[in-house]
Design an enzyme around this catalytic site. Sequence first.
Site, PDB file in Angstrom:
ATOM      1  N   GLN A   1      -5.156  -0.426  -0.822  1.00  0.00           N
ATOM      2  CA  GLN A   1      -4.076  -1.117  -0.075  1.00  0.00           C
ATOM      3  C   GLN A   1      -3.048  -1.755  -1.035  1.00  0.00           C
ATOM      4  O   GLN A   1      -2.661  -1.104  -1.989  1.00  0.00           O
ATOM      5  CB  GLN A   1      -4.653  -2.174   0.872  1.00  0.00           C
ATOM      6  CG  GLN A   1      -5.270  -1.588   2.137  1.00  0.00           C
ATOM      7  CD  GLN A   1      -6.687  -1.121   1.931  1.00  0.00           C
ATOM      8  OE1 GLN A   1      -7.470  -1.782   1.290  1.00  0.00           O
ATOM      9  NE2 GLN A   1      -7.034   0.014   2.501  1.00  0.00           N
TER      10      GLN A   1
ATOM     11  N   PRO B   1       4.480   7.746  11.266  1.00  0.00           N
ATOM     12  CA  PRO B   1       5.579   7.334  10.391  1.00  0.00           C
ATOM     13  C   PRO B   1       5.281   5.983   9.742  1.00  0.00           C
ATOM     14  O   PRO B   1       4.723   5.099  10.389  1.00  0.00           O
ATOM     15  CB  PRO B   1       6.768   7.191  11.354  1.00  0.00           C
ATOM     16  CG  PRO B   1       6.146   6.896  12.678  1.00  0.00           C
ATOM     17  CD  PRO B   1       4.821   7.617  12.704  1.00  0.00           C
ATOM     18  N   ARG B   2       5.642   5.842   8.460  1.00  0.00           N
ATOM     19  CA  ARG B   2       5.532   4.546   7.798  1.00  0.00           C
ATOM     20  C   ARG B   2       6.868   3.834   7.934  1.00  0.00           C
ATOM     21  O   ARG B   2       7.922   4.459   7.811  1.00  0.00           O
ATOM     22  CB  ARG B   2       5.220   4.730   6.316  1.00  0.00           C
ATOM     23  CG  ARG B   2       3.854   5.346   6.081  1.00  0.00           C
ATOM     24  CD  ARG B   2       3.568   5.522   4.593  1.00  0.00           C
ATOM     25  NE  ARG B   2       2.247   6.122   4.406  1.00  0.00           N
ATOM     26  CZ  ARG B   2       1.944   6.996   3.462  1.00  0.00           C
ATOM     27  NH1 ARG B   2       2.852   7.375   2.600  1.00  0.00           N
ATOM     28  NH2 ARG B   2       0.722   7.486   3.374  1.00  0.00           N
TER      29      ARG B   2
ATOM     30  N   ASP C   1      12.736   9.708  -7.304  1.00  0.00           N
ATOM     31  CA  ASP C   1      13.222  11.097  -7.218  1.00  0.00           C
ATOM     32  C   ASP C   1      13.449  11.523  -5.768  1.00  0.00           C
ATOM     33  O   ASP C   1      14.284  12.385  -5.493  1.00  0.00           O
ATOM     34  CB  ASP C   1      12.209  12.044  -7.869  1.00  0.00           C
ATOM     35  CG  ASP C   1      10.809  11.829  -7.318  1.00  0.00           C
ATOM     36  OD1 ASP C   1      10.260  10.729  -7.552  1.00  0.00           O
ATOM     37  OD2 ASP C   1      10.282  12.721  -6.619  1.00  0.00           O
TER      38      ASP C   1
ATOM     39  N   GLY D   1       1.529   5.214  -4.208  1.00  0.00           N
ATOM     40  CA  GLY D   1       1.277   6.324  -5.123  1.00  0.00           C
ATOM     41  C   GLY D   1       0.346   5.938  -6.261  1.00  0.00           C
ATOM     42  O   GLY D   1       0.398   6.524  -7.337  1.00  0.00           O
TER      43      GLY D   1
ATOM     44  N   ASN E   1     -10.217   2.935   5.240  1.00  0.00           N
ATOM     45  CA  ASN E   1      -8.850   2.659   5.713  1.00  0.00           C
ATOM     46  C   ASN E   1      -7.840   3.175   4.693  1.00  0.00           C
ATOM     47  O   ASN E   1      -6.683   3.401   5.013  1.00  0.00           O
ATOM     48  CB  ASN E   1      -8.613   1.163   5.970  1.00  0.00           C
ATOM     49  CG  ASN E   1      -9.096   0.257   4.850  1.00  0.00           C
ATOM     50  OD1 ASN E   1      -9.761   0.691   3.933  1.00  0.00           O
ATOM     51  ND2 ASN E   1      -8.759  -1.012   4.941  1.00  0.00           N
TER      52      ASN E   1
ATOM     53  N   GLY F   1       0.819  -1.216   0.000  1.00  0.00           N
ATOM     54  CA  GLY F   1       0.000   0.000   0.000  1.00  0.00           C
ATOM     55  C   GLY F   1       0.849   1.261   0.000  1.00  0.00           C
ATOM     56  O   GLY F   1       2.080   1.197   0.134  1.00  0.00           O
ATOM     57  N   ASP F   2       0.199   2.396  -0.217  1.00  0.00           N
ATOM     58  CA  ASP F   2       0.861   3.711  -0.183  1.00  0.00           C
ATOM     59  C   ASP F   2       1.970   3.854  -1.213  1.00  0.00           C
ATOM     60  O   ASP F   2       2.987   4.507  -0.960  1.00  0.00           O
ATOM     61  CB  ASP F   2       1.432   3.998   1.220  1.00  0.00           C
ATOM     62  CG  ASP F   2       0.396   3.829   2.300  1.00  0.00           C
ATOM     63  OD1 ASP F   2      -0.716   4.338   2.108  1.00  0.00           O
ATOM     64  OD2 ASP F   2       0.683   3.172   3.315  1.00  0.00           O
TER      65      ASP F   2
ATOM     66  N   HIS G   1      -6.032   8.190  -0.454  1.00  0.00           N
ATOM     67  CA  HIS G   1      -5.380   8.458  -1.735  1.00  0.00           C
ATOM     68  C   HIS G   1      -4.971   9.915  -1.760  1.00  0.00           C
ATOM     69  O   HIS G   1      -5.815  10.788  -1.680  1.00  0.00           O
ATOM     70  CB  HIS G   1      -6.329   8.223  -2.906  1.00  0.00           C
ATOM     71  CG  HIS G   1      -6.982   6.885  -2.861  1.00  0.00           C
ATOM     72  ND1 HIS G   1      -6.330   5.746  -3.235  1.00  0.00           N
ATOM     73  CD2 HIS G   1      -8.206   6.512  -2.446  1.00  0.00           C
ATOM     74  CE1 HIS G   1      -7.146   4.724  -3.074  1.00  0.00           C
ATOM     75  NE2 HIS G   1      -8.277   5.163  -2.588  1.00  0.00           N
TER      76      HIS G   1
HETATM   77  P1  IMP Z   1      -7.341  -2.524   8.458  1.00  0.00           P
HETATM   78  O1  IMP Z   1      -7.429  -2.547   6.974  1.00  0.00           O
HETATM   79  O2  IMP Z   1      -7.728  -1.212   9.067  1.00  0.00           O
HETATM   80  O3  IMP Z   1      -8.047  -3.671   9.105  1.00  0.00           O
HETATM   81  O4  IMP Z   1      -5.793  -2.714   8.841  1.00  0.00           O
HETATM   82  C1  IMP Z   1      -5.124  -3.943   8.612  1.00  0.00           C
HETATM   83  C2  IMP Z   1      -3.676  -3.713   8.209  1.00  0.00           C
HETATM   84  O5  IMP Z   1      -3.628  -3.121   6.909  1.00  0.00           O
HETATM   85  C3  IMP Z   1      -2.901  -2.758   9.120  1.00  0.00           C
HETATM   86  O6  IMP Z   1      -1.574  -3.194   9.199  1.00  0.00           O
HETATM   87  C4  IMP Z   1      -2.984  -1.433   8.391  1.00  0.00           C
HETATM   88  O7  IMP Z   1      -1.925  -0.577   8.716  1.00  0.00           O
HETATM   89  C5  IMP Z   1      -2.912  -1.887   6.947  1.00  0.00           C
HETATM   90  N1  IMP Z   1      -3.575  -0.943   6.039  1.00  0.00           N
HETATM   91  C6  IMP Z   1      -4.889  -0.785   5.876  1.00  0.00           C
HETATM   92  N2  IMP Z   1      -5.139   0.149   4.946  1.00  0.00           N
HETATM   93  C7  IMP Z   1      -3.951   0.586   4.503  1.00  0.00           C
HETATM   94  C8  IMP Z   1      -3.547   1.535   3.492  1.00  0.00           C
HETATM   95  O8  IMP Z   1      -4.342   2.168   2.792  1.00  0.00           O
HETATM   96  N3  IMP Z   1      -2.202   1.701   3.345  1.00  0.00           N
HETATM   97  C9  IMP Z   1      -1.296   0.987   4.058  1.00  0.00           C
HETATM   98  N4  IMP Z   1      -1.621   0.097   4.982  1.00  0.00           N
HETATM   99  C10 IMP Z   1      -2.935  -0.113   5.208  1.00  0.00           C
END
Ligand code: IMP
Length: 497
Positions: free
Chosen positions: A224, A377-378, A405, A25, A48, A22-23, A51
Amino acid sequence: MNLESLLTKDTQVVAVVDNQFGDTGKGKVVDVFTEWADVVGRGTGGNNAGHTLVIDDKEIVLHLLNVAALYNKTCLLGNGMVINPYSLVNELEEVKKMGFDPNNLMISEDAHVIMPYHIARDQKNNQSLENGGIGSTGRGIGPCYADKIARKGIMIRDLFDKDIIVKKIKKALEHYPEQKLNIDETIDKIIVPAEKIRSYVRDTISEMHRFKREGKKILLEGAQGLLLSVEFGTYPYVTSSDPSLSGTAIGVGLSARDIDLPIGIIKYPFMTRVGGGPFPTEFGGYESEKHCAAGLEHDIFYEVKNYLGMDLDLGKVRKSQQENDFRELIKFEAEVRDYIKSHRNKIVNLMNDHNPFIQGVGIRLAAYEYGATTKRPRRNGWTDAESARYAQMINGTKIVLTKPDCLAGIDEFQICFGYKDKNDQNAGFDRDSNSLREIRPLYRRYKGYSDISKIDNYNDLPVSLKESIEDFEKYTDGKVIAVSNGPRKEEIILKNS
Ligand code: IMP
């Protein structure tokens, strides 16, 4: 970006999914294709997701709606999604202010509703890292999907029949004895926002097939990432839906076979993960996982103060966070962004630190890898071609690389090509979280590079970056079709060979 070379006259369905955690871009790549599309559909997850889009130099974060909302194209929220009606109403208000005509919205009558009791349970279940907690987003996603599978979920269509909703909520609440909820209050709470979205509710599965028959251009947006998929990810450290290419198609009523151009996004040459779970290439390993699990305590404000030496009153920031004083928080964030911009040298020093944890902090700051909404933080590490190879096997996409970049000024970067297990034997990506924690990544090193944000021709990219991309393509058996080199839509370089 010259889209024509990617699209043929027969291309009708394009899907953009994430081949990591996920994340990566996706939002930007989806944005690139939205001009071509008539319909943009999303098939999995709920609020969750976040974007982040940069339009006219303004950052916009969407959680439920997709970018179609900003282009007045059909924005379809599919049957595989879980929808919090409050969040949807709020987001709708926001995009309406930006000129979105809500009549372009289609919400699936089959999507499931996130109820207040789902959110309460999700937040209660969210144990600490030490207890093996997965660090969910706390938005009720897991409990809502759990109810769907256990056949006690509330669907969007149920919201408009008083008898059904009363019966269903009564039944569902039997499974939430820890929450002393009043049924009438629970119903009243959900009915108010439900009425506000009622006119956009459709049989989106039939609508999607009508669009197909009529030759409309369809863009599917994943949520995700593949490695967070409940089917294919590092279970149980996953989300509760299947954001693979097939899951994304099913979530709007299509089949993966319908997709003419599947695109998978890979952040490169570093990647990120949010929440608990194995992450073989993480900078600083467990130290980083623990640091990031502390969430808000170590957010952007903390890191800029602590590692870049910004003179920031953290007490005041925390107070505005507790009071949800968004105006103050936006001001603090703007100051932090300015500080980061004007202290690039310090960040480059951190990025090149010999301590991997500190290097990770530097790369996080350089790439602004903090939760879109929470600023938490990620976790980060070098891009893992082994997991990308696995993702390629499942999703079979063309690949777009994002964010190289951000590492301008790095002396050297590494890519992980394969693992050794605890017996020093070659090992591949294993969905089993325990095995994945025990392996040792094998890296290839490449010479670093300076600013690449102005480059608009693939051949002009630094030689070492191109070499690494060639190695990555060979290893993953995937074809890189473009490299994104900036947050704006135009900042994307096509790779032709
Ligand atoms: P949930 O989707 O809220 O149940 O979270 C379950 C796992 O997925 C956790 O580790 C969250 O951090 C991860 N997660 C959920 N949505 C995202 C997203 O959009 N980006 C990155 N990680 C996510």
